[in-house]
Design a protein around this motif. Structure first.
Motif, PDB file in Angstrom:
ATOM      1  N   GLY A   5      55.461  44.581  37.131  1.00 10.52           N
ATOM      2  CA  GLY A   5      55.792  43.200  37.480  1.00 10.52           C
ATOM      3  C   GLY A   5      55.104  42.442  35.979  1.00 10.52           C
ATOM      4  O   GLY A   5      55.296  41.320  35.880  1.00 10.52           O
ATOM      5  N   ALA A   6      54.158  43.208  35.228  1.00 15.05           N
ATOM      6  CA  ALA A   6      53.423  42.278  34.130  1.00 15.05           C
ATOM      7  C   ALA A   6      54.379  42.437  33.023  1.00 15.05           C
ATOM      8  O   ALA A   6      55.400  43.269  32.878  1.00 15.05           O
ATOM      9  CB  ALA A   6      52.039  43.062  34.187  1.00 15.05           C
ATOM     10  N   GLU A   7      54.115  41.532  32.247  1.00 14.66           N
ATOM     11  CA  GLU A   7      54.775  41.303  30.719  1.00 14.66           C
ATOM     12  C   GLU A   7      53.666  41.546  29.654  1.00 14.66           C
ATOM     13  O   GLU A   7      52.655  41.047  29.832  1.00 14.66           O
ATOM     14  CB  GLU A   7      55.312  39.961  30.853  1.00 14.66           C
ATOM     15  N   SER A   8      54.344  42.158  28.678  1.00 14.38           N
ATOM     16  CA  SER A   8      53.448  42.403  27.278  1.00 14.38           C
ATOM     17  C   SER A   8      53.437  40.968  26.676  1.00 14.38           C
ATOM     18  O   SER A   8      54.173  40.278  26.894  1.00 14.38           O
ATOM     19  CB  SER A   8      54.028  43.543  26.686  1.00 14.38           C
ATOM     20  N   TRP A   9      52.389  40.837  25.991  1.00 15.87           N
ATOM     21  CA  TRP A   9      52.524  39.509  24.982  1.00 15.87           C
ATOM     22  C   TRP A   9      53.844  39.605  23.978  1.00 15.87           C
ATOM     23  O   TRP A   9      54.168  38.460  23.589  1.00 15.87           O
ATOM     24  CB  TRP A   9      51.019  39.583  24.184  1.00 15.87           C
ATOM     25  N   ASN A  27      51.496  37.620  31.574  1.00 17.77           N
ATOM     26  CA  ASN A  27      51.432  38.078  30.254  1.00 17.77           C
ATOM     27  C   ASN A  27      50.040  38.799  29.919  1.00 17.77           C
ATOM     28  O   ASN A  27      49.007  38.052  29.804  1.00 17.77           O
ATOM     29  CB  ASN A  27      51.622  37.141  29.137  1.00 17.77           C
ATOM     30  N   LEU A  28      50.177  40.024  29.888  1.00 23.26           N
ATOM     31  CA  LEU A  28      48.937  40.605  29.391  1.00 23.26           C
ATOM     32  C   LEU A  28      48.438  40.689  27.882  1.00 23.26           C
ATOM     33  O   LEU A  28      48.924  41.594  27.307  1.00 23.26           O
ATOM     34  CB  LEU A  28      48.972  42.257  29.997  1.00 23.26           C
ATOM     35  N   THR A  29      47.940  39.569  27.400  1.00 23.19           N
ATOM     36  CA  THR A  29      47.449  39.433  25.987  1.00 23.19           C
ATOM     37  C   THR A  29      46.427  39.924  25.708  1.00 23.19           C
ATOM     38  O   THR A  29      46.117  39.947  24.376  1.00 23.19           O
ATOM     39  CB  THR A  29      47.320  37.714  25.970  1.00 23.19           C
ATOM     40  N   SER A  57      39.706  32.286  30.977  1.00 18.90           N
ATOM     41  CA  SER A  57      39.499  32.231  32.351  1.00 18.90           C
ATOM     42  C   SER A  57      39.187  33.710  32.593  1.00 18.90           C
ATOM     43  O   SER A  57      39.782  34.141  33.912  1.00 18.90           O
ATOM     44  CB  SER A  57      40.308  31.561  33.469  1.00 18.90           C
ATOM     45  N   CYS A  58      38.571  34.572  31.998  1.00 19.57           N
ATOM     46  CA  CYS A  58      38.530  35.811  32.085  1.00 19.57           C
ATOM     47  C   CYS A  58      37.303  36.545  33.120  1.00 19.57           C
ATOM     48  O   CYS A  58      37.200  37.400  33.467  1.00 19.57           O
ATOM     49  CB  CYS A  58      38.253  36.708  30.828  1.00 19.57           C
ATOM     50  N   PHE A  59      36.489  35.470  33.299  1.00 20.42           N
ATOM     51  CA  PHE A  59      35.279  35.953  34.059  1.00 20.42           C
ATOM     52  C   PHE A  59      35.420  35.843  35.597  1.00 20.42           C
ATOM     53  O   PHE A  59      35.795  34.782  35.709  1.00 20.42           O
ATOM     54  CB  PHE A  59      34.040  35.206  33.528  1.00 20.42           C
ATOM     55  N   ALA A  60      34.999  36.926  36.239  1.00 17.67           N
ATOM     56  CA  ALA A  60      34.943  36.883  37.735  1.00 17.67           C
ATOM     57  C   ALA A  60      33.650  36.604  38.052  1.00 17.67           C
ATOM     58  O   ALA A  60      32.850  37.132  37.858  1.00 17.67           O
ATOM     59  CB  ALA A  60      35.921  37.951  38.298  1.00 17.67           C
ATOM     60  N   THR A  61      33.651  35.865  39.353  1.00 16.60           N
ATOM     61  CA  THR A  61      32.510  35.595  40.054  1.00 16.60           C
ATOM     62  C   THR A  61      32.545  36.156  41.385  1.00 16.60           C
ATOM     63  O   THR A  61      33.593  36.002  42.109  1.00 16.60           O
ATOM     64  CB  THR A  61      31.946  34.323  39.882  1.00 16.60           C
ATOM     65  N   ALA A  62      31.475  36.186  42.205  1.00 12.63           N
ATOM     66  CA  ALA A  62      31.288  36.408  43.446  1.00 12.63           C
ATOM     67  C   ALA A  62      29.794  36.077  43.783  1.00 12.63           C
ATOM     68  O   ALA A  62      28.848  36.392  43.563  1.00 12.63           O
ATOM     69  CB  ALA A  62      31.642  37.879  43.918  1.00 12.63           C
ATOM     70  N   LYS A  63      29.792  35.042  45.019  1.00  7.19           N
ATOM     71  CA  LYS A  63      28.727  34.514  45.648  1.00  7.19           C
ATOM     72  C   LYS A  63      27.693  34.016  44.555  1.00  7.19           C
ATOM     73  O   LYS A  63      26.557  34.634  44.575  1.00  7.19           O
ATOM     74  CB  LYS A  63      28.135  35.748  46.359  1.00  7.19           C
ATOM     75  N   GLY A  64      27.962  33.254  43.699  1.00 14.64           N
ATOM     76  CA  GLY A  64      27.158  32.826  42.516  1.00 14.64           C
ATOM     77  C   GLY A  64      26.817  33.775  41.527  1.00 14.64           C
ATOM     78  O   GLY A  64      25.900  33.554  40.719  1.00 14.64           O
ATOM     79  N   THR A  65      27.329  34.872  41.359  1.00  8.75           N
ATOM     80  CA  THR A  65      27.060  35.997  40.488  1.00  8.75           C
ATOM     81  C   THR A  65      28.343  36.170  39.354  1.00  8.75           C
ATOM     82  O   THR A  65      29.229  36.355  40.011  1.00  8.75           O
ATOM     83  CB  THR A  65      26.366  36.984  40.964  1.00  8.75           C
ATOM     84  N   LEU A  66      27.855  36.469  38.347  1.00  5.70           N
ATOM     85  CA  LEU A  66      28.883  37.137  37.539  1.00  5.70           C
ATOM     86  C   LEU A  66      29.273  38.529  37.636  1.00  5.70           C
ATOM     87  O   LEU A  66      28.388  39.361  37.675  1.00  5.70           O
ATOM     88  CB  LEU A  66      28.572  36.826  35.806  1.00  5.70           C
ATOM     89  N   VAL A  67      30.464  38.885  37.630  1.00  2.36           N
ATOM     90  CA  VAL A  67      30.849  40.231  38.309  1.00  2.36           C
ATOM     91  C   VAL A  67      31.833  41.030  37.384  1.00  2.36           C
ATOM     92  O   VAL A  67      31.514  42.420  37.239  1.00  2.36           O
ATOM     93  CB  VAL A  67      31.321  40.456  39.660  1.00  2.36           C
ATOM     94  N   ASP A  70      37.868  40.141  32.697  1.00  4.16           N
ATOM     95  CA  ASP A  70      39.299  40.624  32.858  1.00  4.16           C
ATOM     96  C   ASP A  70      39.683  40.860  31.490  1.00  4.16           C
ATOM     97  O   ASP A  70      40.121  40.295  30.859  1.00  4.16           O
ATOM     98  CB  ASP A  70      40.076  39.626  33.567  1.00  4.16           C
ATOM     99  N   LEU A  71      39.836  42.100  31.173  1.00  7.13           N
ATOM    100  CA  LEU A  71      40.260  42.749  29.900  1.00  7.13           C
ATOM    101  C   LEU A  71      41.824  42.948  29.594  1.00  7.13           C
ATOM    102  O   LEU A  71      42.158  43.177  28.573  1.00  7.13           O
ATOM    103  CB  LEU A  71      39.392  44.147  29.599  1.00  7.13           C
ATOM    104  N   ASP A  72      42.618  42.515  30.756  1.00  5.85           N
ATOM    105  CA  ASP A  72      43.660  42.361  30.645  1.00  5.85           C
ATOM    106  C   ASP A  72      44.321  41.142  29.978  1.00  5.85           C
ATOM    107  O   ASP A  72      45.459  41.190  29.338  1.00  5.85           O
ATOM    108  CB  ASP A  72      44.537  42.388  31.867  1.00  5.85           C
ATOM    109  N   HIS A  73      43.400  40.109  30.056  1.00  4.38           N
ATOM    110  CA  HIS A  73      43.700  38.732  29.384  1.00  4.38           C
ATOM    111  C   HIS A  73      42.869  38.389  28.421  1.00  4.38           C
ATOM    112  O   HIS A  73      42.904  37.530  27.446  1.00  4.38           O
ATOM    113  CB  HIS A  73      43.585  37.830  30.369  1.00  4.38           C
TER     114      HIS A  73
END
Ligand code: SF4
Ligand code: SF4
Length: 97
Positions: A5-9, A27-29, A57-67, A70-73
């Motif tokens: 279901g994803a789209e390429s750039w 769009n997986l840029t 907005s590539c960075f994911a966090t959980a409970k106040g930490t960087l985890v 997202d290299l797809d974007h």
């Protein structure tokens, strides 16, 4: 790399016209990237400056930490590495470990 279901750039309309609001996520840029950010989590203070500064907005966090990143974007702009106060993000050429 492509998810169902994803789209390429290359599927982005000419001129970058946004014809479907909210389509950025599909769009997986990340394939534009020539360098990728590699984080030394042992040195990371979890200040979240990279999370704030990343234009994609590539960075994911959980409970106040960087985890994770997202290299797809991630487009490899290097802003996160430049802004990290701990200098624990290294931009590494794609194709290398
Ligand atoms: S800017 Fe650096 S120290 Fe702060 S959360 Fe990101 S990687 Fe960790
Ligand atoms: S290199 Fe750029 S796009 Fe990739 S995570 Fe860092 S700030 Fe975001």
């Amino acid at each position: 790399m492509t998810q169902p279901g994803a789209e390429s750039w290359v599927d982005v309309p000419t001129g970058g016209t946004v014809v479907n609001p909210g389509s950025t996520e599909r769009n997986l840029t990340g394939s534009w990237r020539t360098k990728r950010p590699v984080i030394d989590f042992d040195a990371c203070s979890h200040c979240m400056i990279c999370w704030v500064m990343c234009p994609d907005s590539c960075f994911a966090t959980a409970k106040g930490t960087l985890v994770s990143v997202d290299l797809d974007h991630c487009k490899g702009c290097g802003i996160c590495a430049s802004e990290c106060p701990r200098k624990c993000i290294e931009m590494v050429a794609e194709g290398r470990d």
